[in-house]
Scaffold this active site. Structure first.
Site, PDB file in Angstrom:
ATOM      1  N   HIS A 137      38.659  39.696  42.045  1.00  0.00           N
ATOM      2  CA  HIS A 137      38.792  41.147  42.197  1.00  0.00           C
ATOM      3  C   HIS A 137      39.325  41.724  40.889  1.00  0.00           C
ATOM      4  O   HIS A 137      39.625  40.987  39.953  1.00  0.00           O
ATOM      5  CB  HIS A 137      39.790  41.486  43.303  1.00  0.00           C
ATOM      6  CG  HIS A 137      39.293  41.233  44.695  1.00  0.00           C
ATOM      7  ND1 HIS A 137      39.086  42.241  45.600  1.00  0.00           N
ATOM      8  CD2 HIS A 137      38.965  40.086  45.345  1.00  0.00           C
ATOM      9  CE1 HIS A 137      38.655  41.733  46.751  1.00  0.00           C
ATOM     10  NE2 HIS A 137      38.575  40.411  46.622  1.00  0.00           N
ATOM     11  N   GLU A 142      43.134  38.766  40.838  1.00  0.00           N
ATOM     12  CA  GLU A 142      42.929  40.134  40.345  1.00  0.00           C
ATOM     13  C   GLU A 142      42.822  40.045  38.824  1.00  0.00           C
ATOM     14  O   GLU A 142      43.809  39.779  38.136  1.00  0.00           O
ATOM     15  CB  GLU A 142      44.110  41.042  40.740  1.00  0.00           C
ATOM     16  CG  GLU A 142      44.327  41.195  42.243  1.00  0.00           C
ATOM     17  CD  GLU A 142      43.411  42.234  42.894  1.00  0.00           C
ATOM     18  OE1 GLU A 142      42.549  42.822  42.200  1.00  0.00           O
ATOM     19  OE2 GLU A 142      43.566  42.451  44.107  1.00  0.00           O
TER      20      GLU A 142
HETATM   21  O1  0X9 Z   1      43.350  45.000  48.790  1.00  0.00           O
HETATM   22  C1  0X9 Z   1      42.519  44.145  48.490  1.00  0.00           C
HETATM   23  O2  0X9 Z   1      41.512  43.948  49.163  1.00  0.00           O
HETATM   24  C2  0X9 Z   1      42.734  43.315  47.222  1.00  0.00           C
HETATM   25  N1  0X9 Z   1      43.131  44.175  46.137  1.00  0.00           N
HETATM   26  S1  0X9 Z   1      42.054  45.215  45.473  1.00  0.00           S
HETATM   27  O3  0X9 Z   1      42.780  46.117  44.606  1.00  0.00           O
HETATM   28  N2  0X9 Z   1      41.063  44.415  44.545  1.00  0.00           N
HETATM   29  O4  0X9 Z   1      41.344  45.871  46.512  1.00  0.00           O
HETATM   30  C3  0X9 Z   1      43.813  42.298  47.466  1.00  0.00           C
HETATM   31  C4  0X9 Z   1      43.562  41.386  48.623  1.00  0.00           C
HETATM   32  C5  0X9 Z   1      44.649  40.367  48.756  1.00  0.00           C
HETATM   33  N3  0X9 Z   1      44.537  39.581  49.953  1.00  0.00           N
HETATM   34  C6  0X9 Z   1      45.006  39.964  51.149  1.00  0.00           C
HETATM   35  N4  0X9 Z   1      45.686  41.061  51.325  1.00  0.00           N
HETATM   36  N5  0X9 Z   1      44.802  39.157  52.172  1.00  0.00           N
HETATM   37 ZN    ZN Z   2      39.111  44.244  45.146  1.00  0.00          ZN
END
Ligand code: 0X9
Ligand code: ZN
Length: 441
Positions: A309, A386
């Site tokens: 990500h 990330e």
């Molecule tokens: O929020 C998300 O989906 C991810 N960050 S983003 O800024 N790329 O959207 C992080 C996901 C981390 N994993 C979980 N929260 N399970």
């Molecule tokens: Zn993301």
């Protein structure tokens, strides 16, 4: 199960979809969108409520503040809600669309200068380029490469999975690695890293030893509709979700595919289709997530799962649904450190990552692939990486950062997997400079 889909049909469909996208795109992100710094963490109830209502899009955060994108039409509501809760804010980027326009101008200039349709890692590539590259890799890679198409997206695009395996090395129990890229449309550096990993595995002799003891499954773009849409116009550049029509309006299309997996579905996700973190009508409501989980289930004992990500420069491990640490947190941290140390070394100290649990670091959110892979499939090493940067450019990481980022990330993954497979050390390895790679699709 493994087959190469019909690109011609997909191509025709794409042409039609691109045309439609151009017609509707004008109602996406508006002129007047601003990036604000809000003096409360992203998990503060007021910020959560604003996100749920689709009034803000949370981009980043720490324990004391967060950065949110606010569309012009929502700004009065957001100001009022923040003021009522006595939360301060300041404007960090006055005109987000001006930055998007700047990015597009730079990209157009670079494209004018380079050969037609090459695949490289000095620029960003849309679905046509990526599918062309996969076709090329499939024919170049011989029996190392198989292309699977386990599902189609909402708009009918194939969601491709490359299996890279050396059939000549048998008799060893190989470590299995599943890499997911491009589940969030606007995070363009993620498909770049995923495709570069494929390229290294198939063409770089220095990866051959590793390939003898490992078997890879790589999804370059888990959200092909959203990804292609984000290339279709400036106003679509910051699209995150897939392109599901939720029956509300153009602006409220899409399901956040990283909130749609069937593990603690609904935690830290929104029930509002207009929110950027809309979880869908039920877990696995989307063909992209449903089809991918089906294929993942057919592969016994995956050892390592990584989803790429952006942005933030953080290696996140489970859980996202709770702040509690998972049982093998120590091992998860140790392997994450192999990635971050290698990236730091490869970048000559310039790129520094943080490591931590998703829940404690980002606030509770689940229905994400990493928690599902860890909790449901029992994959012992599951990460969200990330990618860069830390917020200077955010999702608009300039094209001149692509080659260094893919080289550093590939070196980091190589080191993690070497440790996991007990195959060699993590010494610096030579990686061909991606700017010298030219592929004609
Ligand atoms: O929020 C998300 O989906 C991810 N960050 S983003 O800024 N790329 O959207 C992080 C996901 C981390 N994993 C979980 N929260 N399970
Ligand atoms: Zn993301």
């Amino acid at each position: 199960m493994l087959r190469l889909g019909s690109y011609r049909r997909a191509q025709e469909m794409r042409a039609i979809i691109a045309l439609c996208a151009m017609v509707v795109a004008a109602v996406q992100a508006e002129a007047g969108s601003q990036l604000w710094r809000v003096e409360a963490p992203s998990y503060h109830r007021v910020v959560r409520a604003l996100e749920d209502d689709g009034d803000v899009d949370v981009w980043a955060g720490t324990a004391d503040h967060c950065k949110v994108l606010v569309e012009g039409s929502a700004s009065t509501r957001v100001v009022r809600a923040l003021a009522e809760a006595d939360i301060g804010h300041s404007v960090e980027v006055e005109d987000m669309m001006a930055l998007v326009e700047q990015e597009r101008t730079h990209m157009q200039e670079r494209r004018r200068k380079r050969a037609a349709q090459p695949m490289d890692w000095t620029s960003y590539h849309d679905m046509d380029d990526i599918e062309g590259f996969i076709g090329w890799l499939n024919s170049t890679g011989g029996d190392l490469v198989q292309v699977a198409s386990p599902t189609r997206s909402v708009e009918g695009r194939e969601v491709l999975v490359l299996r890279i395996n050396d059939p000549s090395s048998q008799g060893v129990k190989k470590k299995k690695i599943w890499i997911e890229g491009g589940i969030h449309a606007r995070e363009w550096i993620s498909p770049a890293v995923s495709t570069f990993l494929m390229y290294q595995l198939v063409t770089n002799p220095e990866w051959r030893d590793l390939l003898k003891v490992t078997e890879w499954y790589i999804v370059p773009v888990a959200n092909p509709d959203g990804y292609q849409f984000s290339f279709s116009s400036q106003s679509a550049r910051l699209w995150r979700k897939n392109r599901r029509d939720n029956g509300v309006s153009e602006r409220c299309k899409g399901v956040d595919l990283n909130r749609n997996w069937d593990f603690k579905w609904g935690v830290g996700a929104s029930a509002n289709p207009c929110s950027e973190t809309y979880k869908g009508v039920n877990a696995f409501s989307e063909p992209e997530t449903f089809g991918l989980q089906q294929m993942m289930r057919t592969i016994p004992d995956i050892d390592l799962f990584i989803t790429f990500h952006s942005f933030g420069q953080t290696v996140l491990y489970p859980w996202g649904w709770t702040r509690n640490a998972p049982s093998n947190a120590m091992q998860l941290k140790r392997l994450a450190k192999a990635f971050t140390d290698t990236v730091k070394q490869t970048s000559l100290g310039k790129v520094d990552y943080d490591i931590g649990g998703s829940g404690p670091l980002y606030g509770l959110a689940s229905g994400a692939t990493d928690d599902w892979a860890y909790g449901e499939l029992g994959i012992p090493f599951s990460y969200t990486i990330e990618l860069p940067d830390q917020g200077t450019h955010g999702f608009l990481l300039p094209e001149n950062r692509v080659s260094s980022t893919v080289i550093e990330s590939a070196a980091g993954v190589h080191c993690m997997v070497s440790l996991l497979a007990n195959s060699g050390s993590c010494a610096r390895r030579r990686t061909r400079n991606p700017s010298s790679i030219r592929f004609r699709g």
